[in-house]
Design a protein around this motif. Structure first.
Motif, PDB file in Angstrom:
ATOM      1  N   VAL A 124       0.842  -1.191   0.000  1.00  0.00           N
ATOM      2  CA  VAL A 124       0.000   0.000   0.000  1.00  0.00           C
ATOM      3  C   VAL A 124       0.879   1.243   0.000  1.00  0.00           C
ATOM      4  N   HIS A 125       0.401   2.271  -0.646  1.00  0.00           N
ATOM      5  CA  HIS A 125       1.086   3.566  -0.710  1.00  0.00           C
ATOM      6  C   HIS A 125       0.092   4.611  -0.212  1.00  0.00           C
ATOM      7  N   LEU A 126       0.170   4.985   1.068  1.00  0.00           N
ATOM      8  CA  LEU A 126      -0.805   5.875   1.690  1.00  0.00           C
ATOM      9  C   LEU A 126      -0.502   7.334   1.362  1.00  0.00           C
ATOM     10  N   THR A 127      -1.541   8.077   0.964  1.00  0.00           N
ATOM     11  CA  THR A 127      -1.336   9.458   0.546  1.00  0.00           C
ATOM     12  C   THR A 127      -2.347  10.450   1.131  1.00  0.00           C
ATOM     13  N   ALA A 128      -3.372   9.992   1.851  1.00  0.00           N
ATOM     14  CA  ALA A 128      -4.394  10.897   2.383  1.00  0.00           C
ATOM     15  C   ALA A 128      -4.854  10.398   3.743  1.00  0.00           C
ATOM     16  N   ALA A 129      -5.314  11.334   4.589  1.00  0.00           N
ATOM     17  CA  ALA A 129      -5.725  10.978   5.946  1.00  0.00           C
ATOM     18  C   ALA A 129      -6.883  11.857   6.389  1.00  0.00           C
ATOM     19  N   THR A 130      -7.696  11.327   7.322  1.00  0.00           N
ATOM     20  CA  THR A 130      -8.733  12.100   7.976  1.00  0.00           C
ATOM     21  C   THR A 130      -8.899  11.566   9.392  1.00  0.00           C
ATOM     22  N   GLN A 131      -9.277  12.442  10.328  1.00  0.00           N
ATOM     23  CA  GLN A 131      -9.568  11.956  11.672  1.00  0.00           C
ATOM     24  C   GLN A 131     -11.023  11.534  11.743  1.00  0.00           C
ATOM     25  N   THR A 132     -11.268  10.429  12.420  1.00  0.00           N
ATOM     26  CA  THR A 132     -12.615   9.873  12.509  1.00  0.00           C
ATOM     27  C   THR A 132     -13.294  10.304  13.810  1.00  0.00           C
ATOM     28  N   ALA A 133     -14.604  10.107  13.870  1.00  0.00           N
ATOM     29  CA  ALA A 133     -15.390  10.589  14.999  1.00  0.00           C
ATOM     30  C   ALA A 133     -15.000   9.938  16.312  1.00  0.00           C
ATOM     31  N   ASP A 134     -14.418   8.736  16.267  1.00  0.00           N
ATOM     32  CA  ASP A 134     -14.012   8.052  17.494  1.00  0.00           C
ATOM     33  C   ASP A 134     -12.626   8.473  17.964  1.00  0.00           C
ATOM     34  N   GLY A 135     -12.049   9.504  17.360  1.00  0.00           N
ATOM     35  CA  GLY A 135     -10.726   9.971  17.742  1.00  0.00           C
ATOM     36  C   GLY A 135      -9.595   9.266  17.031  1.00  0.00           C
ATOM     37  N   ALA A 179      -5.675   6.486   3.491  1.00  0.00           N
ATOM     38  CA  ALA A 179      -6.014   5.889   2.202  1.00  0.00           C
ATOM     39  C   ALA A 179      -4.891   6.082   1.204  1.00  0.00           C
ATOM     40  N   GLY A 180      -4.849   5.182   0.243  1.00  0.00           N
ATOM     41  CA  GLY A 180      -3.873   5.247  -0.831  1.00  0.00           C
ATOM     42  C   GLY A 180      -4.207   4.201  -1.870  1.00  0.00           C
ATOM     43  N   THR A 228       6.218   5.873   2.565  1.00  0.00           N
ATOM     44  CA  THR A 228       6.727   5.369   3.843  1.00  0.00           C
ATOM     45  C   THR A 228       5.613   4.822   4.727  1.00  0.00           C
ATOM     46  N   ASN A 229       4.349   5.183   4.432  1.00  0.00           N
ATOM     47  CA  ASN A 229       3.194   4.662   5.185  1.00  0.00           C
ATOM     48  C   ASN A 229       3.317   4.919   6.677  1.00  0.00           C
TER      49      ASN A 229
END
Length: 522
Positions: free
Chosen positions: A60-71, A76-77, A400-401
């Protein structure tokens, strides 16, 4: 009010559901020691934890992030489980401490596409996550046959199961006019934001024009609009409608939209493209204006600028890295206290070595601290978030994930230090014991000595405020010593380089840059 331009032709929509199931908890996430170097900080952050999400069970090559409601976090990538062919969308769900909860991969199931690109991730109202991007159709071997791109979105439930995948392309229903017959009109989803009804907005480009689509919770398109410009690259809900940024020929525009995406007001964003031709991202600010980032004309300094609600520039700041050149701001966000965080990279030596960097400023663009990840294998920041506790989650780039959680590094730390000092001082007076007296005197002595030993030169900062009449106000401030890094017991190395924010000397111009490498936002 009517939209900027007539609707583009809408082609076929193909919905594919249940194409892949998530692999639950494929990796637990391993804790790692801090790989960051804090420099020129008055009250800089520390690394709370660091996690790497690479694993032999998948690529996997991760390139995007978001914080979720559970903290926690959703990352994603692109990639695929071990042994699988072709690229898929990959999603990692992490807990608040960074440990992995589940990993899912989504295959679009389209035999005409051979690659996918992930552009954004957002959590929906039901706790699931949506990823948006586009798939690529390759050439098929003839001189008159060309490839193209088709917009895609995929929904994964809160437990990691794939709910649906949707494609929305720019091609005719007639197969003779489709991609494999030479039609290269592209459609791309570049950005997403959740809506209260459980759906989301996807912005991007459709047949060469800026495009915004409202999708419901099942992935169906409820409405769509097209606007003058190349692409919608950023959109947020605001005042019952939406606020978007559009990339155009030689400028960018802000769009104030109603709940159906109709344009209520279009604002030209007054960036000086002569001084800042390389701009990659905007953020909507709480006062109705905009913040932007990029780098300067000489490709030397990281740039942060502020525009008011009419698009006029109020100030512009530059940040110089340790090596003095090739510094770049790729992401910008407004912090909860009205300041800004800029993330990208800075050059750390003359051998073209780059370090992922986060620069934190106040509301006027005056630098408060910066953090350079000089020991990381990454050469930049893929994404940055301000977390619910006031800290920052930094997704490092270059495949680098790695997700790093930084503490807030603001006045909150100073208040904590002051409170503990007062407690230590009072205890010896009240209890009159030798043990408490020793505790009160030894710990503060060690804390104050270390910054003194590691800092050799105080940074000087110059802030420039630029209004539309080119009036300039300049002030200087000196950053204080950086506190000791307490991440996993590993201290960051304090740098001896001087941090200088230089006054912008280029007066605003009305013409855009003719440099075709310019991109409004990533």
């Amino acid at each position: 009010m009517s939209q900027d331009s007539p609707p583009a032709r809408i082609g076929r929509r193909t919905f594919v559901t249940g194409l892949a199931a998530a692999g639950a908890a494929l990796v637990g996430g391993t804790a790692a020691s801090a790989t960051a170097t804090r420099t020129e900080s008055g009250s800089g952050p520390a690394v709370a934890w660091e996690r790497n999400y690479s694993d032999e069970a998948y690529d996997v090559h991760l390139t995007a992030a978001t914080q979720t409601a559970d903290g926690g976090y959703a990352l994603a990538g692109t990639g695929a489980p071990a042994g699988s062919d072709g690229a898929q969308y990959g999603i990692v769900k992490a807990a608040a401490d960074g440990s992995t909860e589940w990993v899912a991969f989504v295959d679009d199931g389209d035999p005409e596409t051979n690659d996918v690109s992930l552009c954004d991730i957002v959590q929906t109202a039901d706790g699931g996550v949506v990823v948006v991007g586009y798939a690529t159709n390759p050439t098929n071997g003839g001189d008159d046959l060309v490839g193209g791109k088709v917009a895609e979105a995929a929904k994964v439930t809160a437990s990691g199961d794939v709910a649906w995948v949707v494609q929305h392309d720019a091609f005719e229903d007639d197969e003779s006019a489709d991609l494999d017959a030479g039609n290269s009109d592209d459609s791309l989803f570049l950005t997403a934001t959740a809506t209260d009804d459980g759906g989301f907005l996807a912005g991007g480009t459709f047949e060469g024009s800026a495009w915004l689509a409202k999708l419901d919770g099942s992935g169906s398109i409820a409405w769509e609009q097209n606007y003058d410009g190349f692409s919608v690259e950023w959109v947020r809900p605001r005042d019952g409608g939406y606020h978007a940024a559009v990339d155009a020929d030689d400028t960018c525009a802000g769009l104030v939209l109603d709940s159906a995406g109709e344009v209520q007001r279009r604002v030209t964003l007054g960036i000086d493209y002569g001084a800042t031709p390389y701009n990659h991202e905007f953020a909507l600010t709480s006062d109705g204006g905009y913040a932007y980032t990029g780098r300067d004309e000489g490709r030397e300094d990281m740039v942060l600028g502020k525009l008011d609600g009419s698009g006029a520039r109020t100030w512009r700041a530059e940040f110089d890295g340790p090596a003095g050149d090739t510094d770049f701001g790729k992401h910008v966000l407004e912090t909860e206290d009205g300041g800004y965080a800029v993330a990208g990279y800075m050059s750390v030596d003359t051998a073209a070595e780059y370090a992922p960097t986060v620069v934190r400023t106040d509301g006027d663009g005056t630098e408060q601290w910066r953090y350079l990840f000089t020991e990381s294998e990454a050469d930049g920041v893929a994404d940055v978030l301000q977390t619910e506790d006031g800290g920052y989650a930094v997704l490092l780039a270059s495949g680098t994930n790695t997700l790093v959680k930084l503490t807030a590094g603001t006045d909150a730390e100073e208040e904590t230090t002051q409170e503990s000092t007062e407690t230590e001082t009072q205890e010896p007076t009240e209890t009159a014991t030798q043990e408490s007296t020793e505790t009160a005197t030894e710990e503060p002595t060690e804390t104050t000595r270390e910054p003194t030993e590691t800092r050799t030169q105080e940074p000087t900062e110059t802030r420039t405020k630029e209004s539309t009449d080119t009036a300039t106000q300049t002030s200087e401030s000196t950053a204080t010593d950086a506190p000791t890094d307490t991440s996993d017991g590993t201290s960051g190395d304090a740098s001896t380089e001087t941090a200088t924010r230089r006054t912008a000397t280029d007066a605003p111009t009305e013409s855009g840059s003719d440099d075709d490498s310019f991109r409004c936002m990533l």
